[in-house]
Enzyme design. Structure first.
Site, mmCIF file in Angstrom:
data_model
loop_
_atom_site.group_PDB
_atom_site.id
_atom_site.type_symbol
_atom_site.label_atom_id
_atom_site.label_comp_id
_atom_site.label_asym_id
_atom_site.label_seq_id
_atom_site.Cartn_x
_atom_site.Cartn_y
_atom_site.Cartn_z
ATOM 1 C CG LEU A 1 21.054 13.386 31.549
ATOM 2 C CD1 LEU A 1 21.472 12.070 30.911
ATOM 3 C CD2 LEU A 1 19.995 14.075 30.696
ATOM 4 N NE ARG A 2 19.293 18.085 38.470
ATOM 5 C CZ ARG A 2 20.334 18.791 38.851
ATOM 6 N NH1 ARG A 2 21.449 18.175 39.227
ATOM 7 N NH2 ARG A 2 20.291 20.110 38.857
ATOM 8 C CG HIS B 1 32.089 23.124 40.822
ATOM 9 N ND1 HIS B 1 30.818 23.268 40.313
ATOM 10 C CD2 HIS B 1 32.299 24.207 41.613
ATOM 11 C CE1 HIS B 1 30.281 24.393 40.779
ATOM 12 N NE2 HIS B 1 31.169 24.975 41.580
ATOM 13 C CG LEU C 1 26.223 27.972 42.733
ATOM 14 C CD1 LEU C 1 26.129 27.044 43.939
ATOM 15 C CD2 LEU C 1 26.999 29.237 43.098
ATOM 16 C CG ASP D 1 26.485 23.376 34.857
ATOM 17 O OD1 ASP D 1 26.112 22.273 35.304
ATOM 18 O OD2 ASP D 1 26.774 24.337 35.589
ATOM 19 C CG HIS E 1 17.251 22.529 40.348
ATOM 20 N ND1 HIS E 1 17.627 21.578 41.278
ATOM 21 C CD2 HIS E 1 18.396 23.135 39.957
ATOM 22 C CE1 HIS E 1 18.941 21.616 41.442
ATOM 23 N NE2 HIS E 1 19.429 22.542 40.638
#
Length: 346
Positions: free
Chosen positions: A17-18, A137, A220, A248, A252
């Site tokens: 969510l930043r 990860h 990634l 995921d 950006h």
């Protein structure tokens, strides 16, 4: 032929969510369809302590659109200085639902991650004791390992030794991209699960590289060969309880994606359910969609499934903008490359 499908409201078990203006811009794209989400802690600085998780949760709640019903499930970022007592307290309070392991340097904002796994042994033992899942990860960062092999090597070098040394540790291998990862999850018993993303069901590495570089498909772990993509689709649609949706979705600003050294991440929050309905219909598995998006995840996290329902209805091609505008800049939506006929109705 099925034209509508009513299922429990889904959850997203891996979401970015930043913060700040980006959080405010992308949060409505998730709350429109999802009831809960495991929120990734790789901010700058990362969400390491229970107090930091509580503060981040407050910022998320403050950014919710009016009338939205959404529960952020908070995650702590595992570092070599993480305090086991703080993890225990944060879990006991109900605030924190998992701890995230980023190998240092593996992905966006992972510089604070783990290099020496002996230094987090106490935290992992505490988590095994209290049943708190470790979200992983799953890629090594050894520059000698080819980027397309980093998931398979991680399983052997890192994850298997951790699990052998910490009996009872509950683990989610996130965003599985290889048949190796799928088989590892399948063989891991009741304490092992895996999340699958939307975009890895759609793209292989050719989509990123063949005929020109497509930065909005770069993520990634990077997408792999077509044989792996087909294995992921089989796992997602096959009704196996150890696999569930973790998008995921990783926003950006376009300027950060479309550059000489672009950021990794696909933004799928807006159209994930329509894409998944298409995939499950293609595989003759619409009856298994609810399990993948709404039942398997809560079962592993020991939470009740959502009571609220949503309906997906098939109709004319969905008209979506190519990008959404945020205060941090425009963010391009993941393009699956085919018309989306399944509309989501609350």
């Amino acid at each position: 032929m099925t034209q509508s499908l009513t299922i429990r409201r889904p959850d997203d078990w891996h979401l970015h969510l930043r913060d700040g203006a980006m959080l405010e811009g992308v949060l409505p794209e998730t709350t429109r369809h999802f009831a809960r989400a495991i929120v990734m802690p790789n901010l700058v600085p990362p969400v390491v302590t229970g107090a930091e998780a509580a503060a981040y949760r407050e910022r998320i709640m403050a950014a919710l659109p009016a009338g939205a019903r959404f529960e952020p499930l908070m995650v702590l970022y595992l570092t070599e200085t993480t305090d086991p007592a703080d993890v225990r307290a944060a879990a006991a309070s109900g605030l924190v639902k998992a701890v995230k392991l980023y190998p240092a340097g593996a992905t966006t904002n992972s510089a604070s991650g783990v290099r020496d796994f002996d230094r987090v042994r106490g935290v992992l033992e505490t988590m095994a004791e209290i049943g708190l899942p470790l979200c992983v990860h799953g890629e090594v960062t050894d520059p000698a390992v080819d980027i397309f092999d980093r998931e398979a090597v991680f399983l052997e070098r890192v994850l298997e030794p951790i699990r052998r040394a910490t009996p009872g540790l509950r683990v989610v291998l996130e965003h599985v991209t290889t048949r190796d990862g799928l088989d590892y999850v399948r063989g891991g018993g009741p304490d092992m699960a895996g999340t699958l993303t939307t975009h890895h069901l759609i793209i292989n590495r050719n989509h990123i590289l063949a005929g020109g570089i497509r930065p909005h498909y770069y993520c990634l772990p990077v997408a792999k060969r077509e044989t792996h993509r087909l294995a992921l689709r089989e796992a997602a649609t096959g009704g196996e309880g150890c696999f569930f949706l973790g998008t995921d979705s990783a926003p950006h600003a376009d300027a950060a994606k479309e550059s000489a050294c672009g950021c990794a991440g696909c933004f799928t929050a807006t159209n994930t359910l329509s894409i998944l309905a298409h995939v499950f219909e293609e595989e003759g598995a619409l009856d298994r969609l609810e399990g993948f998006v709404a039942l398997n995840g809560p079962a592993f996290y020991r939470l009740p499934p959502n009571e609220e329902r949503i309906t997906l209805r098939k109709g004319e091609p969905l008209v979506l903008p190519a990008r959404i505008e945020t205060g941090a800049g425009p963010v391009t939506l993941f393009d699956p490359g085919f018309p989306l006929l399944w509309h989501v109705e609350s």
